[in-house]
Design a protein around this motif. Structure first.
Motif, PDB file in Angstrom:
ATOM      1  N   ASN A  53       0.857  -1.187   0.000  1.00 48.30           N
ATOM      2  CA  ASN A  53       0.000   0.000   0.000  1.00 48.30           C
ATOM      3  C   ASN A  53       0.891   1.234   0.000  1.00 48.30           C
ATOM      4  O   ASN A  53       1.546   1.549   1.002  1.00 48.30           O
ATOM      5  CB  ASN A  53      -0.907  -0.004   1.236  1.00 48.30           C
ATOM      6  CG  ASN A  53      -1.703   1.279   1.381  1.00 48.30           C
ATOM      7  OD1 ASN A  53      -1.957   1.973   0.395  1.00 48.30           O
ATOM      8  ND2 ASN A  53      -2.071   1.619   2.605  1.00 48.30           N
ATOM      9  N   ASN A  54       0.924   1.933  -1.120  1.00 48.79           N
ATOM     10  CA  ASN A  54       1.800   3.095  -1.252  1.00 48.79           C
ATOM     11  C   ASN A  54       1.144   4.398  -0.828  1.00 48.79           C
ATOM     12  O   ASN A  54       1.787   5.441  -0.812  1.00 48.79           O
ATOM     13  CB  ASN A  54       2.279   3.216  -2.712  1.00 48.79           C
ATOM     14  CG  ASN A  54       3.147   2.039  -3.119  1.00 48.79           C
ATOM     15  OD1 ASN A  54       3.893   1.504  -2.305  1.00 48.79           O
ATOM     16  ND2 ASN A  54       3.038   1.627  -4.377  1.00 48.79           N
ATOM     17  N   ASN A  55      -0.138   4.334  -0.484  1.00 52.07           N
ATOM     18  CA  ASN A  55      -0.853   5.544  -0.066  1.00 52.07           C
ATOM     19  C   ASN A  55      -0.854   5.607   1.462  1.00 52.07           C
ATOM     20  O   ASN A  55      -1.580   4.875   2.130  1.00 52.07           O
ATOM     21  CB  ASN A  55      -2.282   5.527  -0.604  1.00 52.07           C
ATOM     22  CG  ASN A  55      -2.972   6.873  -0.420  1.00 52.07           C
ATOM     23  OD1 ASN A  55      -2.664   7.628   0.499  1.00 52.07           O
ATOM     24  ND2 ASN A  55      -3.932   7.177  -1.299  1.00 52.07           N
ATOM     25  N   LYS A  56      -0.070   6.488   2.034  1.00 54.71           N
ATOM     26  CA  LYS A  56       0.065   6.590   3.483  1.00 54.71           C
ATOM     27  C   LYS A  56      -1.181   7.159   4.166  1.00 54.71           C
ATOM     28  O   LYS A  56      -1.293   7.107   5.392  1.00 54.71           O
ATOM     29  CB  LYS A  56       1.284   7.450   3.840  1.00 54.71           C
ATOM     30  CG  LYS A  56       2.604   6.841   3.404  1.00 54.71           C
ATOM     31  CD  LYS A  56       3.777   7.704   3.819  1.00 54.71           C
ATOM     32  CE  LYS A  56       5.097   7.062   3.400  1.00 54.71           C
ATOM     33  NZ  LYS A  56       6.273   7.900   3.804  1.00 54.71           N
ATOM     34  N   ASN A  57      -2.105   7.673   3.388  1.00 55.90           N
ATOM     35  CA  ASN A  57      -3.323   8.254   3.965  1.00 55.90           C
ATOM     36  C   ASN A  57      -4.462   7.234   4.059  1.00 55.90           C
ATOM     37  O   ASN A  57      -5.526   7.552   4.588  1.00 55.90           O
ATOM     38  CB  ASN A  57      -3.790   9.445   3.128  1.00 55.90           C
ATOM     39  CG  ASN A  57      -2.787  10.595   3.170  1.00 55.90           C
ATOM     40  OD1 ASN A  57      -2.241  10.903   4.230  1.00 55.90           O
ATOM     41  ND2 ASN A  57      -2.552  11.208   2.025  1.00 55.90           N
ATOM     42  N   TYR A  59      -5.815   3.214   5.110  1.00 67.15           N
ATOM     43  CA  TYR A  59      -5.536   2.058   5.970  1.00 67.15           C
ATOM     44  C   TYR A  59      -6.276   0.845   5.416  1.00 67.15           C
ATOM     45  O   TYR A  59      -7.467   0.926   5.087  1.00 67.15           O
ATOM     46  CB  TYR A  59      -5.974   2.319   7.413  1.00 67.15           C
ATOM     47  CG  TYR A  59      -5.524   1.227   8.362  1.00 67.15           C
ATOM     48  CD1 TYR A  59      -4.230   1.237   8.861  1.00 67.15           C
ATOM     49  CD2 TYR A  59      -6.379   0.197   8.724  1.00 67.15           C
ATOM     50  CE1 TYR A  59      -3.794   0.237   9.708  1.00 67.15           C
ATOM     51  CE2 TYR A  59      -5.945  -0.808   9.566  1.00 67.15           C
ATOM     52  CZ  TYR A  59      -4.650  -0.784  10.060  1.00 67.15           C
ATOM     53  OH  TYR A  59      -4.215  -1.779  10.887  1.00 67.15           O
ATOM     54  N   SER A  94      -2.003  -0.839  -4.286  1.00 65.26           N
ATOM     55  CA  SER A  94      -1.382   0.461  -4.548  1.00 65.26           C
ATOM     56  C   SER A  94      -2.320   1.416  -5.263  1.00 65.26           C
ATOM     57  O   SER A  94      -2.305   2.626  -5.018  1.00 65.26           O
ATOM     58  CB  SER A  94      -0.107   0.265  -5.380  1.00 65.26           C
ATOM     59  OG  SER A  94       0.825  -0.525  -4.677  1.00 65.26           O
ATOM     60  N   LYS A 129      -9.891   5.860   5.012  1.00 66.35           N
ATOM     61  CA  LYS A 129      -8.991   6.949   5.351  1.00 66.35           C
ATOM     62  C   LYS A 129      -8.367   6.668   6.718  1.00 66.35           C
ATOM     63  O   LYS A 129      -9.061   6.304   7.667  1.00 66.35           O
ATOM     64  CB  LYS A 129      -9.749   8.281   5.376  1.00 66.35           C
ATOM     65  CG  LYS A 129      -8.856   9.472   5.648  1.00 66.35           C
ATOM     66  CD  LYS A 129      -9.659  10.769   5.641  1.00 66.35           C
ATOM     67  CE  LYS A 129      -8.753  11.957   5.972  1.00 66.35           C
ATOM     68  NZ  LYS A 129      -9.509  13.239   6.001  1.00 66.35           N
ATOM     69  N   LYS A 130      -7.075   6.836   6.828  1.00 70.61           N
ATOM     70  CA  LYS A 130      -6.357   6.491   8.056  1.00 70.61           C
ATOM     71  C   LYS A 130      -6.595   7.542   9.140  1.00 70.61           C
ATOM     72  O   LYS A 130      -6.539   8.749   8.892  1.00 70.61           O
ATOM     73  CB  LYS A 130      -4.848   6.367   7.774  1.00 70.61           C
ATOM     74  CG  LYS A 130      -4.032   5.896   8.961  1.00 70.61           C
ATOM     75  CD  LYS A 130      -2.555   5.856   8.605  1.00 70.61           C
ATOM     76  CE  LYS A 130      -2.247   4.753   7.623  1.00 70.61           C
ATOM     77  NZ  LYS A 130      -0.788   4.634   7.367  1.00 70.61           N
ATOM     78  N   SER A 132      -6.076   8.050  13.778  1.00 67.18           N
ATOM     79  CA  SER A 132      -5.388   7.523  14.967  1.00 67.18           C
ATOM     80  C   SER A 132      -6.038   8.074  16.229  1.00 67.18           C
ATOM     81  O   SER A 132      -6.587   9.186  16.223  1.00 67.18           O
ATOM     82  CB  SER A 132      -3.897   7.874  14.949  1.00 67.18           C
ATOM     83  OG  SER A 132      -3.706   9.265  15.034  1.00 67.18           O
ATOM     84  N   GLN A 210      -3.384  -1.022  13.699  1.00 70.03           N
ATOM     85  CA  GLN A 210      -1.961  -0.916  14.039  1.00 70.03           C
ATOM     86  C   GLN A 210      -1.841  -0.268  15.419  1.00 70.03           C
ATOM     87  O   GLN A 210      -2.522   0.720  15.708  1.00 70.03           O
ATOM     88  CB  GLN A 210      -1.235  -0.079  12.992  1.00 70.03           C
ATOM     89  CG  GLN A 210       0.259   0.085  13.260  1.00 70.03           C
ATOM     90  CD  GLN A 210       0.921   1.018  12.251  1.00 70.03           C
ATOM     91  OE1 GLN A 210       0.273   1.539  11.342  1.00 70.03           O
ATOM     92  NE2 GLN A 210       2.202   1.259  12.428  1.00 70.03           N
TER      93      GLN A 210
END
Length: 310
Positions: A53-57, A59, A94, A129-130, A132, A210
């Motif tokens: 997964n290349n998109n850090k935004n 999950y 990706s 969308k990630k 936390s 995570q």
């Protein structure tokens, strides 16, 4: 055989026949080494899965930790793949957008002559969308991780909070974050060790998120094993002639008994034999408790009986 003329002729005939068959490929590939080597297959259990997964935004949740992979092809190359383990199972998302997706597993790094099948073939993934959040961690030591002669007196974790990263839907379901020892057998003294943190919903289903940090220090303090049980009164003896006992009561309805957890497991009460022999008036008597087998001692070890007469 070679000393006779006919023996030499027979040997020459056999050689000529084998040469003819070989040149004309009569047997095809039936006895070729390549054909024999292509008959191999092997199923590799519990191969780890890597999510790309290349998109850090975003999950990704729902991916299994491992799958089974069936390899087929030349035996020598299958054996080599098992030893070197240069291959890996991936789920490539990706280019995926938020939502629910079915993604096929891919095996990368295998020799081109090896074919593969993955069980299951695909994974059902949720991409969100990630986000936390900070969550409080509860200590979670199993009573059966403690030596049977002891029980948990107190437990605590450090740090008390962790960061949980995941999709909004997963984070909204969080009800508990618990820290548990990975190897927790026979604890008989105060112990501090690394404990893995897991996050659960209200039905104790583990959530795919995570956790940072993924482990915390879990401290467990223990004390001798004991449990609370009821005290049952049994009278013995006879009061003085002409005296009627109206009631026998104890100053303690329950006490603590000590011993091994397994020995005490089925004990729900103990007996106090109250001697009323010769009693002529209301009186108090100290009673020693009758401890069943397996009980090492009780607190208190004696109780006071109040014997009432009419």
């Amino acid at each position: 055989m070679f000393e006779s003329k006919w023996g030499l002729r027979f040997f020459a005939f056999i050689l000529a026949l084998l040469l003819f068959l070989s040149v004309n490929n009569v047997f095809g590939e039936s006895f070729s080494t390549d054909r024999i080597s292509n008959d191999g297959n092997k199923t590799i259990k519990n191969v780890p899965v890597e999510v790309i997964n290349n998109n850090k935004n975003l999950y990704v949740s729902g991916a299994p930790d491992s799958v089974d992979v069936e390899l087929s092809g030349p035996q020598s190359k299958i054996l080599q793949a098992q030893k070197i383990e240069d291959y890996k199972v991936t789920l490539d998302v990706s280019d995926a957008s938020p939502g629910e997706h079915s993604v096929d597993f891919q095996v990368r790094g295998l020799d081109k002559d090896i074919n593969y099948r993955v069980y299951p073939k695909e994974a059902s993934l949720s991409i969100e969308k990630k986000e936390s959040r900070m969550i409080t961690v509860e200590p979670n030591t199993s009573p059966y991780a403690v030596d049977p002669n002891y029980k948990i007196k107190d437990e605590s974790v450090s740090p008390r909070t962790v960061k949980v990263v995941g999709g909004k839907e997963q984070l909204d379901r969080i009800a508990f974050a618990k820290a548990s020892y990975t190897n927790d057998n026979g604890i008989s003294e105060k112990t501090t060790a690394q404990a893995k943190v897991a996050v659960f919903d209200k039905n104790m289903n583990k959530l795919d998120v995570q956790i940072v940090p993924s482990s915390v220090d879990l401290t467990v303090d223990v004390e001798p094993y004991h449990k609370k049980v009821k005290v049952k009164v049994i009278r013995k003896g006879n009061p003085q002639d002409g005296t009627t006992i109206s009631d026998v009561s104890l100053n303690k309805d329950t006490i603590e008994i000590y011993g091994n957890r397994k020995d005490l497991e089925d004990i729900e009460d103990i007996t106090a034999h109250v001697d009323v022999n010769g009693v002529s008036e209301t009186t108090n008597r100290e009673v020693k408790l009758d401890l069943p087998p397996g009980v090492t001692h009780a607190k208190p070890s004696t109780v006071e009986a109040n014997i009432k007469v009419n």
